[in-house]
Design a protein around this motif. Structure first.
Motif, short mmCIF file in Angstrom:
data_model
loop_
_atom_site.label_atom_id
_atom_site.label_comp_id
_atom_site.label_asym_id
_atom_site.label_seq_id
_atom_site.Cartn_x
_atom_site.Cartn_y
_atom_site.Cartn_z
N LYS A 30 -0.97 23.19 -7.09
CA LYS A 30 -0.84 21.76 -6.77
C LYS A 30 -1.86 21.35 -5.70
O LYS A 30 -2.33 20.23 -5.69
N ASN A 31 -2.20 22.28 -4.79
CA ASN A 31 -3.14 21.91 -3.73
C ASN A 31 -4.59 22.25 -4.08
O ASN A 31 -5.46 22.22 -3.22
N LYS A 35 -8.01 18.29 -6.24
CA LYS A 35 -9.30 18.25 -5.52
C LYS A 35 -10.45 18.55 -6.47
O LYS A 35 -11.53 18.00 -6.38
N ARG A 103 -1.91 12.00 -0.74
CA ARG A 103 -3.01 12.11 0.24
C ARG A 103 -4.35 12.34 -0.45
O ARG A 103 -5.39 12.34 0.20
N ARG A 132 0.36 13.17 10.30
CA ARG A 132 -0.66 13.40 9.28
C ARG A 132 -1.79 12.36 9.31
O ARG A 132 -2.04 11.64 8.34
N VAL A 134 -5.84 10.83 9.60
CA VAL A 134 -7.07 11.16 8.86
C VAL A 134 -8.31 11.03 9.76
O VAL A 134 -9.42 10.87 9.28
N ASP A 135 -8.08 11.11 11.08
CA ASP A 135 -9.20 10.95 12.01
C ASP A 135 -10.32 11.96 11.78
O ASP A 135 -11.51 11.62 11.86
N PHE A 136 -9.98 13.22 11.44
CA PHE A 136 -11.03 14.23 11.21
C PHE A 136 -11.88 13.83 10.00
O PHE A 136 -13.10 14.03 9.99
N SER A 173 -8.46 21.82 9.53
CA SER A 173 -7.70 21.02 8.56
C SER A 173 -8.18 21.30 7.14
O SER A 173 -9.39 21.31 6.88
N VAL A 174 -7.23 21.51 6.24
CA VAL A 174 -7.56 21.76 4.83
C VAL A 174 -8.25 20.54 4.25
O VAL A 174 -9.35 20.60 3.68
N GLY A 175 -7.61 19.37 4.41
CA GLY A 175 -8.14 18.15 3.80
C GLY A 175 -9.50 17.78 4.37
O GLY A 175 -10.42 17.39 3.62
N ASP A 316 3.66 26.06 4.32
CA ASP A 316 4.41 25.70 3.10
C ASP A 316 5.30 26.85 2.60
O ASP A 316 6.11 26.65 1.70
N VAL A 338 1.48 24.38 12.48
CA VAL A 338 0.58 23.51 11.69
C VAL A 338 1.03 22.06 11.73
O VAL A 338 0.23 21.15 11.96
N ARG A 398 8.72 20.65 0.07
CA ARG A 398 9.09 22.05 0.33
C ARG A 398 10.54 22.14 0.81
O ARG A 398 11.26 23.07 0.45
#
Ligand code: EPU
Length: 444
Positions: A30-31, A35, A103, A132, A134-136, A173-175, A316, A338, A398
């Motif tokens: 799913k993650n 993408k 997201r 959560r 989104v600044d990065f 961050s993953v995103g 997760d 996290v 989750r």
């Protein structure tokens, strides 16, 4: 057709007390899947994505690509053909229809900037497990040459073109890592991303992009280097299996005392989980087709875990694992580093008979952003505690699956509402539960 219909109801009544035993099959993560679908926006050539699971984000990104003028078709079960040749710039009105659902749309900003020099910034959805922000993401796109316009709350990015740069993420961050990769592949020059995340799902995205013609290297010190190329081509890619779902079923086997073979689970993506699983008294057998999980006869015992970025223990994995820890002898400690608000779900577990106390202090050694900031981010679990049925409203994905495990571990009936949230990450939940011998009294 891939659609978000894995759980078509919002309410489920379960009767617990039976071990879950049998086999489930994993498909693409799913993650990872959504993408790699976004990556298809970087080329006019046709892309083929395999091993596609019927989870909500896949349906949402399919709709997003179609609403931009692209094509997404399921050409065989689990195989998507995507073509973004006729994609247009993203209009805010179109984007608004996706507002709050997922997201993933934020990741389309880089490809939109690369192709059309502009992109609106979406307002996001996803699980409510902290602020959560989104600044990065925005700062990284600015580092790559984009300008942010924020008139009357309608944030919009523009650029002359994107240029490679040196970027350092405040947190891996993953995103944001995926954002930089997706934006930098077509930028002019080289981008060096330091303090990047390196989750297997990110490696999967990088592998798809490499097939498309990108030049991306991953160094041992968490630096990802992207050398911009002038154009990218189509891909044919099978997504990595979902290791979060695998760990969820493993925890279900441990909590209920059953034995579950998770077809397609991969040891390489789960080594940290497997170590912890064995330490608490679970066991597993790895084969070339998947991994079988069960609880050893001596029963479960307590442990100490700290969630962390890869290769640490995933945030997760935390919630399903905690259900197993309620059945373990002794005092377990879980330090969540996290997300700042990922223990909201324990209140309902305590109503079911668990003994879990939440603390603001860091109960662990991993450097954490939440310790001095009043967030309840450490848990102490005293076990084993018999669980009994309860009525529970599901707050996030989750936590939702964890309540399913808790309900199936408990004596008596539990009523779960808002179960449609679980479809964000677990396809065919009800058929899988049936296959494992779960007693499902009713679903709506
Ligand atoms: N963060 C910021 N600013 C940003 C981005 C992130 O402060 O601009 C913070 C977050 O608030 C959080 C931390 O950084 O405290 C990590 O967030 P990250 O960006 O890594 O998370 P994400 O990309 O939004 C993905 C998964 C999550 C998973 C996390 C961590 C997807 C669609 N989601 O989220 O998955 O928990 O990485 O591994 O890939 C789930 O599957 O249930 C789930 C929530």
């Amino acid at each position: 057709m891939i659609a978000a219909t894995a759980v078509s109801t919002g309410r489920m009544i379960l009767r617990g007390g039976r071990p879950l035993s049998g086999e489930v099959t994993l498909r693409g993560a799913k993650n990872s899947l959504p993408k790699i679908m976004v990556a298809a926006l970087l080329t006019g050539e046709r892309c083929t994505l395999r091993n596609v699971a019927g989870v909500a984000d896949v349906a949402i990104v399919s709709d997003l690509i179609r609403s931009l003028g692209g094509e997404v078709a399921e050409v065989e079960p689990g195989v998507l053909s995507i073509c973004a040749a006729n994609v247009r710039p993203m209009e805010r009105a179109v984007l608004k229809t996706f507002s709050g659902k997922s997201r993933i749309p934020i990741l389309a900003c880089g490809p939109m900037l690369a192709r059309f020099r502009e992109s609106p910034v979406p307002s996001l959805g996803g699980c409510r497990i902290g602020t959560r922000p989104v600044d990065f993401h925005i700062r990284a796109l600015q580092d790559l040459g984009a300008t942010l316009h924020d008139e009357s709350g309608n944030a919009h990015l523009t650029c002359e073109r994107l240029y490679g740069n040196k970027i350092h993420l405040d947190y891996p961050s993953v995103g944001a890592t995926e954002q930089v990769i997706l934006a930098a592949v077509l930028a002019q020059g080289k981008t060096e991303l330091a303090n990047a995340a390196t989750e297997p799902e990110i490696m999967d995205l990088i592998m798809a992009l490499q097939k498309m013609g990108a030049i991306i290297s991953v160094d041992v010190d968490r630096v990802i280097t992207i050398e911009g190329v002038p154009e990218l081509h189509g891909y044919d890619h099978a997504a990595v299996p979902d290791r979060l779902e695998a760990a969820s079923w493993a925890s279900a086997a441990a909590a209920t005392g059953g034995r579950i073979f998770v077809r397609n689970a991969r040891q390489v993506d789960m080594m940290t989980f497997l170590n912890q699983f064995r330490k608490i008294g679970g066991d597993f057998a790895v084969t070339s087709d998947g991994i079988a999980f069960w609880r050893r006869e001596a029963g479960l015992h307590s442990t100490v875990i700290e969630t962390d970025v890869h290769p640490g223990f995933m945030t997760d994995w935390q919630q399903p694992f905690v259900i197993a820890l309620t059945q373990a002898s002794g005092v377990s400690i879980v330090h969540e580093t996290v997300y700042e608000e990922r223990f909201g779900y324990v209140e309902a577990l305590n109503r079911m008979g668990a003994q879990i106390q939440i603390y603001r202090e860091c109960l662990g050694r991993v450097p954490c952003r939440f310790g001095q900031r009043n967030y309840q981010h450490s848990a102490v679990i005293v076990g084993p505690t018999p669980l009994h049925g309860a009525e529970i409203n599901i707050p996030d994905l989750r936590a939702g699956f964890s309540y399913v495990i808790a309900a199936l571990t408990a004596e008596g009936e539990s009523t779960l509402t808002n179960t449609n949230l679980i479809q964000r990450g677990y396809e065919n939940l009800i058929p899988k539960l049936h296959a494992l011998g779960a007693e499902i009294v009713s679903t709506e």
